[in-house]
Design a protein around this motif. Structure first.
Motif, mmCIF file in Angstrom:
data_model
loop_
_atom_site.group_PDB
_atom_site.id
_atom_site.type_symbol
_atom_site.label_atom_id
_atom_site.label_comp_id
_atom_site.label_asym_id
_atom_site.label_seq_id
_atom_site.Cartn_x
_atom_site.Cartn_y
_atom_site.Cartn_z
ATOM 1 N N SER A 208 0.903 -1.531 0.039
ATOM 2 C CA SER A 208 0.340 0.118 0.245
ATOM 3 C C SER A 208 1.107 1.006 -0.242
ATOM 4 C CB SER A 208 -0.677 0.197 0.953
ATOM 5 O OG SER A 208 -2.016 0.694 1.412
ATOM 6 N N GLN A 209 0.286 2.176 -0.151
ATOM 7 C CA GLN A 209 1.071 4.027 0.286
ATOM 8 C C GLN A 209 0.345 4.626 0.967
ATOM 9 O OE1 GLN A 209 0.860 5.062 -3.493
ATOM 10 N NE2 GLN A 209 2.631 5.053 -4.208
ATOM 11 N N VAL A 210 1.249 5.563 1.708
ATOM 12 C CA VAL A 210 1.325 6.394 3.214
ATOM 13 C C VAL A 210 1.108 7.690 2.380
ATOM 14 C CG1 VAL A 210 1.638 6.908 5.885
ATOM 15 C CG2 VAL A 210 2.092 4.623 4.238
ATOM 16 N N LEU A 211 -0.172 8.205 2.638
ATOM 17 C CA LEU A 211 -0.437 9.695 2.145
ATOM 18 C C LEU A 211 0.452 10.791 2.851
ATOM 19 C CD1 LEU A 211 -3.730 9.550 -0.027
ATOM 20 C CD2 LEU A 211 -1.403 9.068 -0.673
ATOM 21 N N TYR A 212 0.291 11.677 2.575
ATOM 22 C CA TYR A 212 1.006 12.964 3.080
ATOM 23 C C TYR A 212 -0.299 13.232 4.488
ATOM 24 C CZ TYR A 212 1.435 17.938 5.212
ATOM 25 O OH TYR A 212 2.021 18.954 5.701
ATOM 26 N N GLY A 213 0.338 13.193 5.196
ATOM 27 C CA GLY A 213 -0.415 13.556 6.896
ATOM 28 C C GLY A 213 -0.762 12.573 7.437
ATOM 29 N N GLU A 214 -1.186 11.293 6.934
ATOM 30 C CA GLU A 214 -2.287 10.100 8.025
ATOM 31 C C GLU A 214 -1.457 10.056 8.319
ATOM 32 O OE1 GLU A 214 -4.069 7.986 3.487
ATOM 33 O OE2 GLU A 214 -2.325 7.598 4.359
ATOM 34 N N THR A 215 -1.964 9.347 9.783
ATOM 35 C CA THR A 215 -0.737 9.245 11.178
ATOM 36 C C THR A 215 -1.193 7.723 11.217
ATOM 37 O OG1 THR A 215 -3.517 9.676 12.111
ATOM 38 C CG2 THR A 215 -1.799 10.782 11.794
ATOM 39 N N PHE A 216 0.191 6.903 11.784
ATOM 40 C CA PHE A 216 -0.199 5.998 12.294
ATOM 41 C C PHE A 216 0.810 5.478 13.511
ATOM 42 C CE2 PHE A 216 2.908 7.275 9.384
ATOM 43 C CZ PHE A 216 4.474 7.034 10.445
ATOM 44 N N PHE B 100 -8.832 16.839 3.397
ATOM 45 C CA PHE B 100 -8.455 16.450 2.271
ATOM 46 C C PHE B 100 -7.948 17.156 1.216
ATOM 47 C CE2 PHE B 100 -10.440 12.849 4.921
ATOM 48 C CZ PHE B 100 -9.655 12.314 4.841
ATOM 49 N N SER B 101 -7.028 17.296 0.582
ATOM 50 C CA SER B 101 -6.607 17.845 -1.010
ATOM 51 C C SER B 101 -7.556 17.374 -1.981
ATOM 52 C CB SER B 101 -5.228 17.108 -1.198
ATOM 53 O OG SER B 101 -4.958 17.881 -2.673
ATOM 54 N N ARG B 102 -7.997 18.196 -2.508
ATOM 55 C CA ARG B 102 -9.204 17.734 -4.105
ATOM 56 C C ARG B 102 -8.653 18.326 -5.568
ATOM 57 N NH1 ARG B 102 -13.220 15.310 -2.459
ATOM 58 N NH2 ARG B 102 -14.935 16.001 0.304
ATOM 59 N N ASP B 103 -7.049 18.686 -4.840
ATOM 60 C CA ASP B 103 -6.770 19.199 -6.288
ATOM 61 C C ASP B 103 -6.056 17.406 -7.151
ATOM 62 O OD1 ASP B 103 -7.145 21.762 -6.504
ATOM 63 O OD2 ASP B 103 -6.075 22.335 -4.483
ATOM 64 N N LEU B 104 -6.004 17.120 -8.001
ATOM 65 C CA LEU B 104 -5.007 15.754 -8.327
ATOM 66 C C LEU B 104 -3.748 16.206 -7.480
ATOM 67 C CD1 LEU B 104 -6.662 15.095 -12.444
ATOM 68 C CD2 LEU B 104 -6.779 13.622 -9.983
ATOM 69 N N ILE B 105 -2.855 17.532 -8.416
ATOM 70 C CA ILE B 105 -1.807 17.529 -7.541
ATOM 71 C C ILE B 105 -1.707 19.199 -6.570
ATOM 72 C CG2 ILE B 105 0.694 18.209 -8.137
ATOM 73 C CD1 ILE B 105 -0.223 15.751 -8.190
ATOM 74 N N GLY B 106 -0.883 18.948 -5.910
ATOM 75 C CA GLY B 106 -1.759 20.331 -4.806
ATOM 76 C C GLY B 106 0.011 20.447 -4.119
ATOM 77 N N MET C 183 10.520 27.816 3.145
ATOM 78 C CA MET C 183 10.051 28.239 2.379
ATOM 79 C C MET C 183 10.046 27.015 0.930
ATOM 80 S SD MET C 183 8.239 29.729 3.770
ATOM 81 C CE MET C 183 7.466 31.095 1.975
ATOM 82 N N THR C 184 10.840 25.861 0.890
ATOM 83 C CA THR C 184 10.283 24.628 0.087
ATOM 84 C C THR C 184 9.075 24.652 -0.323
ATOM 85 O OG1 THR C 184 11.710 23.109 1.472
ATOM 86 C CG2 THR C 184 13.055 24.654 0.142
ATOM 87 N N LEU C 185 9.627 24.026 -1.062
ATOM 88 C CA LEU C 185 7.551 23.059 -1.650
ATOM 89 C C LEU C 185 7.722 21.765 -1.492
ATOM 90 C CD1 LEU C 185 6.728 25.322 -4.383
ATOM 91 C CD2 LEU C 185 5.683 25.427 -2.045
ATOM 92 N N SER C 186 6.968 20.861 -1.542
ATOM 93 C CA SER C 186 6.168 19.984 -1.810
ATOM 94 C C SER C 186 4.977 18.791 -2.668
ATOM 95 C CB SER C 186 6.332 18.617 -0.162
ATOM 96 O OG SER C 186 8.141 18.463 -0.203
ATOM 97 N N THR C 187 5.189 18.459 -3.601
ATOM 98 C CA THR C 187 3.498 18.007 -4.593
ATOM 99 C C THR C 187 2.919 16.973 -3.281
ATOM 100 O OG1 THR C 187 4.639 16.489 -5.968
ATOM 101 C CG2 THR C 187 4.825 18.796 -6.115
ATOM 102 N N VAL C 188 2.010 17.534 -3.435
ATOM 103 C CA VAL C 188 1.109 16.383 -2.619
ATOM 104 C C VAL C 188 0.163 15.969 -3.963
ATOM 105 C CG1 VAL C 188 1.298 16.799 -0.341
ATOM 106 C CG2 VAL C 188 -0.190 17.916 -1.728
ATOM 107 N N THR C 189 -0.286 14.610 -3.327
ATOM 108 C CA THR C 189 -2.162 14.380 -4.227
ATOM 109 C C THR C 189 -3.117 14.389 -4.149
ATOM 110 O OG1 THR C 189 -1.423 11.890 -4.220
ATOM 111 C CG2 THR C 189 -0.318 12.688 -5.829
ATOM 112 N N ILE C 190 -4.395 14.609 -4.346
ATOM 113 C CA ILE C 190 -5.821 14.399 -3.833
ATOM 114 C C ILE C 190 -6.140 13.256 -2.749
ATOM 115 C CG2 ILE C 190 -6.391 12.667 -5.904
ATOM 116 C CD1 ILE C 190 -8.997 13.950 -6.322
ATOM 117 N N GLY C 191 -6.516 13.747 -1.906
ATOM 118 C CA GLY C 191 -6.558 12.431 -0.576
ATOM 119 C C GLY C 191 -5.711 12.508 0.668
ATOM 120 N N ALA C 192 -4.529 13.206 -0.040
ATOM 121 C CA ALA C 192 -4.010 13.578 1.714
ATOM 122 C C ALA C 192 -3.933 14.258 2.226
ATOM 123 C CB ALA C 192 -2.884 14.755 0.758
#
Length: 250
Positions: free
Chosen positions: A25-33, A79-85, A92-101
């Motif tokens: 599986s995959q763990v998305l940005y912001g998910e806890t465990f 949750f992010s609703r942009d395909l890519i956010g 001040m650096t950036l990271s991309t996140v996907t929909i559902g983050a």
């Protein structure tokens, strides 16, 4: 007990402590465990939202305190609703996140989310298909949970999660949830259809649409016909999956 949060866009969850091990599986940005076992380079985790377990690279974990973990669980989720956010970090650096983050976790990671689409959960069943169509043509990827690659149960799980309901991870597990429907005609858009193999094991799941169509991940996220026999591939003109059961979740 130790707790963690995913600070990067996508972290692979593996069956063993190796980069070459199967991605389950995959763990998305912001998910806890919960961190239930720790090795030199790897940690075995249990995800909060579906209790799924696997191994994650220690470099892809941010540990948090118990109070923070439970605060995230009890708090209002977004949750992010942009395909890519994009996430902006403290430096001040950036990271991309996907929909559902899970962007409601930004505060705990000292990040900021560049909001383009509404994030709030509506708990409206009619939004399921609208969200699912955003993934149309996303490539199939075993263990995937993003529009860059997704499997059948990861697809249904993510769509439901964005709308306020946590499905289990695998198709066979999801089939234990919800209310059984006897006929396709009883179903509504957003209900789930499950399919089994020759041995009777449930191996596939898709989201029912209106007018006997289904959207599912098979090679890619695609739309096919659904009848009492199963999924009829509109391009190959053959049935590709044998219908086992239809479940109403919401």
């Amino acid at each position: 007990m130790k707790y963690g949060i995913c600070p990067i866009s996508i972290a692979p969850l593996r069956s063993e402590t190796s980069d070459s091990s199967e991605m389950v599986s995959q763990v998305l940005y912001g998910e806890t465990f919960k961190i239930i076992d720790t090795r030199k380079k790897w940690s075995r985790i249990r995800l909060s939202h579906d209790k799924y377990e696997g191994w994650i690279d220690n470099k892809q974990i941010t540990e948090i305190e118990s109070e923070q973990y439970h605060s995230i669980l009890k708090g209002h989720k977004q949750f992010s609703r942009d395909l890519i956010g994009h996430i902006t970090h403290n430096d001040m650096t950036l990271s991309t996140v996907t929909i559902g983050a899970q962007t409601s976790s930004c505060t705990f990671l000292n990040d900021q989310y560049s909001l383009n689409q509404p994030e709030t959960i509506s708990y409206d069943k009619s939004n399921l298909i609208e969200n699912a169509l955003l993934f149309l043509n996303a490539p199939y990827l075993w263990g995937g949970r993003t529009p860059l690659g997704i499997d059948c149960s990861g697809f249904t799980q993510l769509i439901y999660r964005m709308n306020g309901f946590d499905l289990l991870r695998d198709a066979s597990q999801q089939a234990t949830q919800g209310e059984v429907l006897s006929f396709i005609e009883e179903s509504e858009p957003g209900d789930l259809a499950f399919f089994d193999n020759n041995e009777g094991a449930i191996t596939h799941v898709g989201l029912i649409m209106s007018d006997n169509y289904i959207i599912h991940a098979h090679g890619k996220v695609r739309i096919d016909r659904l009848d009492q026999s199963g999924i009829f591939n509109v391009e190959k003109k053959v049935h590709t999956h044998k219908l086992r059961v239809i479940k109403k979740i919401l």
